[in-house]
Design a protein around this motif. Structure first.
Motif, PDB file in Angstrom:
ATOM      1  N   ILE A   1       0.838  -1.202   0.000  1.00 17.52           N
ATOM      2  CA  ILE A   1       0.000   0.000   0.000  1.00 17.52           C
ATOM      3  C   ILE A   1       0.875   1.255   0.000  1.00 17.52           C
ATOM      4  N   GLU A   2       1.868   1.267   0.901  1.00 18.54           N
ATOM      5  CA  GLU A   2       2.699   2.467   1.073  1.00 18.54           C
ATOM      6  C   GLU A   2       3.598   2.716  -0.127  1.00 18.54           C
ATOM      7  N   ARG A   3       4.128   1.651  -0.710  1.00 16.66           N
ATOM      8  CA  ARG A   3       5.093   1.831  -1.804  1.00 16.66           C
ATOM      9  C   ARG A   3       4.452   1.848  -3.181  1.00 16.66           C
TER      10      ARG A   3
ATOM     11  N   TYR B   1      -1.377   0.239  -3.856  1.00 17.93           N
ATOM     12  CA  TYR B   1      -2.368  -0.781  -4.215  1.00 17.93           C
ATOM     13  C   TYR B   1      -2.696  -1.609  -2.973  1.00 17.93           C
ATOM     14  N   ASP B   2      -3.990  -1.803  -2.738  1.00 18.66           N
ATOM     15  CA  ASP B   2      -4.438  -2.430  -1.495  1.00 18.66           C
ATOM     16  C   ASP B   2      -4.963  -3.850  -1.748  1.00 18.66           C
ATOM     17  N   PHE B   3      -4.225  -4.837  -1.225  1.00 22.27           N
ATOM     18  CA  PHE B   3      -4.657  -6.231  -1.345  1.00 22.27           C
ATOM     19  C   PHE B   3      -5.378  -6.722  -0.085  1.00 22.27           C
ATOM     20  N   SER B   4      -5.782  -5.798   0.810  1.00 21.83           N
ATOM     21  CA  SER B   4      -6.372  -6.191   2.091  1.00 21.83           C
ATOM     22  C   SER B   4      -7.599  -7.075   1.931  1.00 21.83           C
ATOM     23  N   ASN B   5      -8.394  -6.813   0.889  1.00 22.45           N
ATOM     24  CA  ASN B   5      -9.639  -7.552   0.724  1.00 22.45           C
ATOM     25  C   ASN B   5      -9.575  -8.600  -0.383  1.00 22.45           C
ATOM     26  N   TYR B   6      -8.362  -8.994  -0.738  1.00 24.46           N
ATOM     27  CA  TYR B   6      -8.229 -10.095  -1.675  1.00 24.46           C
ATOM     28  C   TYR B   6      -8.376 -11.418  -0.918  1.00 24.46           C
ATOM     29  N   SER B   7      -8.715 -12.445  -1.648  1.00 30.09           N
ATOM     30  CA  SER B   7      -8.764 -13.772  -1.060  1.00 30.09           C
ATOM     31  C   SER B   7      -7.402 -14.102  -0.457  1.00 30.09           C
ATOM     32  N   ALA B   8      -7.359 -14.328   0.855  1.00 29.43           N
ATOM     33  CA  ALA B   8      -6.080 -14.555   1.539  1.00 29.43           C
ATOM     34  C   ALA B   8      -5.367 -15.781   0.980  1.00 29.43           C
ATOM     35  N   ALA B   9      -6.116 -16.843   0.715  1.00 29.17           N
ATOM     36  CA  ALA B   9      -5.495 -18.082   0.230  1.00 29.17           C
ATOM     37  C   ALA B   9      -4.851 -17.862  -1.136  1.00 29.17           C
ATOM     38  N   SER B  10      -5.577 -17.189  -2.030  1.00 26.16           N
ATOM     39  CA  SER B  10      -5.056 -16.936  -3.372  1.00 26.16           C
ATOM     40  C   SER B  10      -3.844 -16.004  -3.317  1.00 26.16           C
ATOM     41  N   PHE B  11      -3.942 -14.965  -2.501  1.00 21.07           N
ATOM     42  CA  PHE B  11      -2.841 -13.997  -2.386  1.00 21.07           C
ATOM     43  C   PHE B  11      -1.579 -14.677  -1.838  1.00 21.07           C
TER      44      PHE B  11
ATOM     45  N   GLU C   1      -6.379   1.811 -17.811  1.00 23.99           N
ATOM     46  CA  GLU C   1      -6.006   1.360 -16.460  1.00 23.99           C
ATOM     47  C   GLU C   1      -7.115   1.729 -15.480  1.00 23.99           C
ATOM     48  N   ILE C   2      -7.705   0.736 -14.844  1.00 19.61           N
ATOM     49  CA  ILE C   2      -8.714   0.975 -13.803  1.00 19.61           C
ATOM     50  C   ILE C   2      -8.486  -0.014 -12.665  1.00 19.61           C
ATOM     51  N   ASN C   3      -8.422   0.524 -11.471  1.00 23.31           N
ATOM     52  CA  ASN C   3      -8.281  -0.285 -10.263  1.00 23.31           C
ATOM     53  C   ASN C   3      -9.665  -0.409  -9.627  1.00 23.31           C
ATOM     54  N   LEU C   4     -10.261  -1.572  -9.729  1.00 22.31           N
ATOM     55  CA  LEU C   4     -11.618  -1.768  -9.214  1.00 22.31           C
ATOM     56  C   LEU C   4     -11.722  -1.526  -7.716  1.00 22.31           C
ATOM     57  N   VAL C   5     -10.611  -1.640  -7.008  1.00 23.71           N
ATOM     58  CA  VAL C   5     -10.644  -1.471  -5.558  1.00 23.71           C
ATOM     59  C   VAL C   5     -10.932  -0.028  -5.179  1.00 23.71           C
ATOM     60  N   LYS C   6     -10.403   0.918  -5.944  1.00 20.16           N
ATOM     61  CA  LYS C   6     -10.555   2.319  -5.524  1.00 20.16           C
ATOM     62  C   LYS C   6     -11.090   3.246  -6.603  1.00 20.16           C
ATOM     63  N   ASP C   7     -11.041   2.813  -7.869  1.00 19.23           N
ATOM     64  CA  ASP C   7     -11.488   3.695  -8.947  1.00 19.23           C
ATOM     65  C   ASP C   7     -12.970   3.486  -9.236  1.00 19.23           C
ATOM     66  N   SER C   8     -13.614   4.519  -9.726  1.00 20.08           N
ATOM     67  CA  SER C   8     -14.976   4.392 -10.225  1.00 20.08           C
ATOM     68  C   SER C   8     -14.929   4.437 -11.742  1.00 20.08           C
ATOM     69  N   PHE C   9     -15.995   3.984 -12.384  1.00 19.16           N
ATOM     70  CA  PHE C   9     -16.046   3.993 -13.840  1.00 19.16           C
ATOM     71  C   PHE C   9     -17.447   4.395 -14.249  1.00 19.16           C
ATOM     72  N   ASN C  10     -17.591   5.657 -14.582  1.00 14.70           N
ATOM     73  CA  ASN C  10     -18.904   6.164 -14.977  1.00 14.70           C
ATOM     74  C   ASN C  10     -19.098   5.923 -16.470  1.00 14.70           C
TER      75      ASN C  10
END
Length: 275
Positions: free
Chosen positions: A20-22, A25-35, A197-206
């Protein structure tokens, strides 16, 4: 290749916070097993030995953002993956009796095969000139790969098999040109795809979109993030627009479930209800 050690929860949290800091990108809510599986694979490929070493190399700048995200991203795909789905989508599009222009959003460009399949289908239905197609991914490196239009020659046997199962009468090579060890999508199809480029975690797409293909994306996120993404997809769809998910994905448990009607339970196609 040396096997990476099991990753503990505290190590995982530290790694996610570092990313996140570097890399913003935030993987906090990704599937833990897959990540965890993908991080372990990255550690093995790079021979890092531990999560701590990976964290240190991210902080020092030795591990770059695109390098890590490309490995974590799900990039294993093929043309006309799940041929029965593509046969059903052809039927659905024909039933729409489309006379107006349509806007289609394909979520997760990956290496391009999904959106390339879509372009071939639209061309076969004489809808290419009526369609605006946007393909998005959170990984710039992956987008650049898809933009090249190249697919590996070694996968053409499987791709051709899927193409035939989907019911096409022509030849797959009508849409691709041999280029060394690869095949290149014809420029008339490739040039009509808008990559973004769209990040579904934080971007919106109108988008005011008529059709959204978001297949095999939700399964790599936890229920909270899946619900957030589904709300964004619902907001982006026009009334009576279609949301298409992967065969193992559904909206039935989510907040937006009452706002859709399922058209194909097996093929996971949902129509946005009129208010």
């Amino acid at each position: 290749m040396q096997t990476a050690p099991e990753i503990g929860i505290n190590e995982l949290r530290k790694l996610i916070q570092t990313i996140i800091e570097r890399f913003d990108y935030d993987f906090s809510n990704y599937s833990a097993a897959s990540f965890k599986r993908r991080i372990q694979r990255f550690i093995e490929i790079k021979r890092l030995g531990s999560v701590e070493n990976l964290v240190n190399k991210i902080i020092s700048g030795e591990i770059k953002k695109n390098e890590l995200l490309t490995e974590i991203s799900v990039n294993v795909t093929e043309l006309f993956r799940d041929p029965s789905f593509w046969k059903h989508l052809r039927k659905v599009l024909l039933e729409q009796n489309l006379s107006q222009n349509i806007k289609i959003w394909q979520v997760g460009s990956s290496s391009g095969e999904e959106v390339f399949s879509l372009m071939i289908l639209l061309n076969d239905l004489n809808l290419l000139n009526k369609a605006e197609v946007i393909s998005t991914d959170f990984n710039v490196g992956i987008i650049e790969k898809a933009q090249s239009g190249l697919i590996p020659g070694k996968s053409m046997e499987l791709n051709t098999s899927n193409f035939v199962k989907t019911g096409y009468k022509g030849e797959l090579t009508n849409y691709f040109k041999a280029e060394g060890e690869n095949y290149s999508l014809t420029k008339d199809l490739l040039s009509k795809i808008k990559f973004k480029e769209i990040n579904l975690v934080k971007d919106s797409f109108n988008g005011n979109v008529d059709i959204i293909l978001c297949r095999n994306i939700l399964i790599y996120h936890n229920p909270q993030l899946q619900n957030d993404i589904l709300k964004k997809l619902h907001q982006s769809l026009n009334m009576s627009g279609l949301l298409i998910l992967g065969s193992r994905e559904t909206i039935e448990w989510s907040e937006v479930a009452p706002k859709f009607t399922m058209l194909g339970p097996e093929e996971r196609i949902f129509r946005k209800n009129k208010v």
